[in-house]
Design a protein around this motif. Sequence first.
Motif, PDB file in Angstrom:
ATOM      1  N   GLY A  20      81.581 -44.139   0.805  1.00  0.00           N
ATOM      2  CA  GLY A  20      80.836 -45.522   0.557  1.00  0.00           C
ATOM      3  C   GLY A  20      80.638 -45.099  -1.150  1.00  0.00           C
ATOM      4  N   GLY A  21      81.001 -44.192  -1.264  1.00  0.00           N
ATOM      5  CA  GLY A  21      80.758 -43.964  -3.088  1.00  0.00           C
ATOM      6  C   GLY A  21      79.350 -43.381  -3.308  1.00  0.00           C
ATOM      7  N   LEU A  22      78.480 -42.692  -2.160  1.00  0.00           N
ATOM      8  CA  LEU A  22      78.080 -42.038  -2.755  1.00  0.00           C
ATOM      9  C   LEU A  22      77.875 -40.555  -3.519  1.00  0.00           C
ATOM     10  N   MET A  23      78.921 -40.300  -2.995  1.00  0.00           N
ATOM     11  CA  MET A  23      79.540 -39.006  -4.313  1.00  0.00           C
ATOM     12  C   MET A  23      79.517 -38.991  -6.225  1.00  0.00           C
ATOM     13  N   LEU A  24      80.113 -40.440  -5.969  1.00  0.00           N
ATOM     14  CA  LEU A  24      80.448 -41.237  -7.356  1.00  0.00           C
ATOM     15  C   LEU A  24      79.475 -41.559  -8.090  1.00  0.00           C
ATOM     16  N   LEU A  25      77.958 -42.158  -6.902  1.00  0.00           N
ATOM     17  CA  LEU A  25      76.775 -42.284  -7.538  1.00  0.00           C
ATOM     18  C   LEU A  25      75.434 -40.977  -8.067  1.00  0.00           C
ATOM     19  N   LEU A  26      75.706 -40.258  -7.423  1.00  0.00           N
ATOM     20  CA  LEU A  26      75.232 -38.915  -7.089  1.00  0.00           C
ATOM     21  C   LEU A  26      75.593 -38.916  -8.354  1.00  0.00           C
ATOM     22  N   SER A  27      76.799 -38.373  -9.435  1.00  0.00           N
ATOM     23  CA  SER A  27      77.150 -38.022  -9.908  1.00  0.00           C
ATOM     24  C   SER A  27      76.564 -38.377 -11.134  1.00  0.00           C
ATOM     25  N   GLN A  28      76.437 -39.764 -11.648  1.00  0.00           N
ATOM     26  CA  GLN A  28      75.776 -41.019 -12.171  1.00  0.00           C
ATOM     27  C   GLN A  28      74.498 -40.401 -12.611  1.00  0.00           C
ATOM     28  N   LEU A  29      73.759 -40.775 -11.291  1.00  0.00           N
ATOM     29  CA  LEU A  29      72.299 -40.463 -11.280  1.00  0.00           C
ATOM     30  C   LEU A  29      72.171 -38.731 -11.840  1.00  0.00           C
ATOM     31  N   LEU A  30      72.843 -37.742 -12.034  1.00  0.00           N
ATOM     32  CA  LEU A  30      73.021 -36.796 -12.518  1.00  0.00           C
ATOM     33  C   LEU A  30      72.756 -36.740 -14.286  1.00  0.00           C
ATOM     34  N   LEU A  31      73.808 -37.614 -14.935  1.00  0.00           N
ATOM     35  CA  LEU A  31      74.157 -38.101 -15.980  1.00  0.00           C
ATOM     36  C   LEU A  31      73.084 -38.499 -16.433  1.00  0.00           C
ATOM     37  N   THR A  32      72.010 -39.197 -15.956  1.00  0.00           N
ATOM     38  CA  THR A  32      70.610 -39.759 -16.639  1.00  0.00           C
ATOM     39  C   THR A  32      70.229 -38.769 -16.521  1.00  0.00           C
ATOM     40  N   LYS A  33      70.184 -37.335 -16.625  1.00  0.00           N
ATOM     41  CA  LYS A  33      68.776 -36.141 -17.003  1.00  0.00           C
ATOM     42  C   LYS A  33      69.128 -35.790 -17.636  1.00  0.00           C
ATOM     43  N   GLU A  34      68.490 -35.317 -18.875  1.00  0.00           N
ATOM     44  CA  GLU A  34      68.738 -34.613 -20.119  1.00  0.00           C
ATOM     45  C   GLU A  34      69.323 -33.423 -19.226  1.00  0.00           C
TER      46      GLU A  34
END
Length: 984
Positions: A798-812
Amino acid sequence: MDNEDVESGMEDEFQAKHGGRKYRPVVANDRAVLEMSSIDPGSSSSPVSHQTNHKKAKLVIPENMHSDASQGGIPANGSVNTSEGEHKLELFGFDSLVNILGLKSMTAEQVAAPSSPRDGEDGSIAYERPRVNDVKLDTMMGVFIPCLQNILGIIYYIRFTWIVGMAGIGESLLLVAFCGLCTFLTSISLSAIATNGAMKGGGPYYLIGRALGPEVGVSIGLCFFLGNAVAGALYVLGAVETFLKAVPAAGIFRETVTKVNGTITSEPIESPSSHDLQIYGIVVTLILCFIVFGGVKMINRVAPAFLIPVLFSVFCIFIGIFSARKNDPTTGVTGLSLESFKDNWSSDYQFTNDAGIPDPEGKTYWNFNALVGLFFPAVTGIMAGSNRSASLKDTQRSIPVGTLAATLTTTALYLISVLFFGALATRDKLLTDRLLTATIAWPFPAIVYIGIILSTLGAALQSLTGAPRLLAAIANDDILPVLNYFKVADGLEPHVATLFTAFLCIGCVIIGNLDLITPTVTMFYLLCYAGVNLSCFLLDLLDAPSWRPRWKFHHWSLSLLGASLCIVIMFLISWSFTVVSLALASLIYYYVSIKGKAGDWGDGFKSAYFQLALRSLRSLGANQVHPKNWYPIPLIFCRPWGKLPENVPCHPKLADFANCMKKKGRGMSIFVSILDGDYHEHAEDAKAACKQLGTYIDYKNCEGVAEIVVAPNMSEGFRGIVQTMGLGNLKPNIVVMRYPEIWRRENLTEIPATFVGIINDCIVANKAVVIVKGLDEWPNVYQRQYGTIDLYWIVRDGGLMLLLSQLLLTKESFESCKIQVFCIAEEDSDAEELKADVKKFLYDLRMQAEVIVISMKSWDAQAEGGSQQDESLEAFTAAQRRIARYLTEMKSRAEGEGNVLMADGKPVIVNEQQVEKFLYTTLKLNSTILRYSRMSAVVLVSLPPPPVNHPAYFYMEYMDLLVENVPRLLMVRGYRRDVVTLFT
């Protein structure tokens, strides 16, 4: 923190807390799994039904219930015998709180009001008897007289006739009605809030703080304190000015002579010197402070001495009005004349000099707005009674009756006075004789001079009495540490606060200009009145179950109108003063929100948030949330494998990882932990653990809530959590937990069955799963990572792995990383076509990532597996040996028990060829990860579901082989829905 230290601490604490118990293995009827034959894309799973054994409930009566009836027990024969001396409520148990509350009315014993919970305290209510020497006031002395003294002050005596001359009778009536309506509506709101329960000291601050929260309460309360302190200076200056006009010889410096221009009056007007006002004002302020230091008892003795001459002076003024004739007692007085009434009906706004005398070359121009600012202090003072709420016998009766009576009495007096003053003298006389009330008084002006002086001194006394108590009440709530100097014990006088108030009052006296001080006082009073009205509006509109005021004559529309009038009057008076006062209140609010230690006072905003949350939850409905509005709501499983060191309820890095799953901190996490044991025995332990966990996640700056569940074992506890946690669409959708790396090292043989059971429960409940391996090495917010975030996208999630990687990129810590997506393809598939399709898909998702397609050999090429030389081969061989040993033990047990293979309390079917296939597939995946992602910041890989009818031990061997030598790995399994979308 080293991994071994963490794990050893976890084990030690676990053994200490649970008496050496370890986690129990999953029993047979706990099983709920989905079948999965391979990790190939498109594999399907189907639930397996299971049976549940229902146990019969048996009623057990404790032995102590068979005690004698006189002890409140139940006889063995089941009958209940009561004696005359036995209390009916003994069956329910009696405690001291019931005795205090139940016998309060019978013994006429007054119980002190409960204090608000503060930081570091629990929410229990403490009751204590009041001090015997406390002086309690009734409605007349505690509310009506203080309000009357504050309202009927300096403005009426030395400015009111001038206001009538400037605005005319018509607009003066409008002015009085306009200002009186504002205070009348505020009095109604004050009455409603004050009768909604016990009220402690602090007056309007207490009411506003408990209704709008401590931040708003303190900001408005401190502004109101400043208003009271400045008002004290206003009244002192008025008294001194009146005294110096009555006794000019008392002046130390020369008086200021003002020539009258633009009027027919030819005689000059003398004004007291500003230095005399300052010197006498300081002396009078100090004398009043000594009276205030005497306490409530001294003030009660002095107050009538101030009020009686005031009432007598008002009586003499009205006698003088009726007895005045043309040019008697002075030129310009016409007596009650219809002609004067007509002449003075319309307004005559004009320029005046600093003394308020009409002068075409004057600097000040007066209009209706300016007069509102000048006159409004004449209707203030309605809070004088509530300021002394701690000294009242019955706040719920005294505050409404006394405040409204004083408000209506003074408003009626002002309206009548407008009509009489407008018909009494010419306009020039009204504008030039600043003490016309004394001029016309019967039988001679000296009586009125004394009344004016005592009136203003009485109002100043009430201000200097209420302001320190207000400041002490704010300090006692322990919100701002900077105010700790003004704290005072119950029943004692606030001497330090009184000295500070006197210091502020003296500073304003030195300014010596009444017309400059009054707008400042007006703004602070109006800000407080607006806060009271908004408090009543919010409480009335929300209508919480606790909102049950005894004062029934109120409505939210009246409170809203009162608040609107306050804001309108503030801007009518001066937009610049309004901006300054609002800015000051905002600065205090900001300071309190940062430095304050406010607890939960049950304010109206919390109720509003609650109702808004309920309405939002209902509006979300039960339908699935659209992928564009999907937010991760992780269920953080805090302590499943071992125990952390004491006072650390959750692994520190697990909280850091929970923050990584939120974009800009938005979202909610639910931190849960399971306490093994019986609920009745461990309910209090669960509450304490929940409070500790909540404090810890606040310390980690992780938005979320803490929950502790008591269950016989971890499997049953988690099964209950995954079914019931959350409401509607706010149920958790991702289960996050730590990979049990210690299970083999610590020989925790019960972990595999529990771990597999949790994963299967998540699959049945349709929850996504994220398992973190290498949690100790997870970076905190200050550790910046470089390299890549590698995704091994094997199955559709469902794209969960892709979404988690994008959320990680938002962190410093991960913002410098790049994403790589690895797609596993069969050897004979078109790798380039697959790569193009994935790149197009990622482009449409607005995700930047490099796509790498890897071709894995199929199962038919298993012969090459034995000759493969890589780091994973040793782990692969060791896993084969352990599985073969475990299988041998299973078969030997089965031969002795009936030739049925049993594992984890249930029968299993072992296909050794399939086991080899799973091991080989895991080996190839681990080898691929080590080959391409050795230097990556974090690796994400699809989580294979536990194969059905395989022992849990086998699955743990597969997983250990998958994570071997990978320092930081996230195993992700999605659920049956998409969490990303291609469309706008």
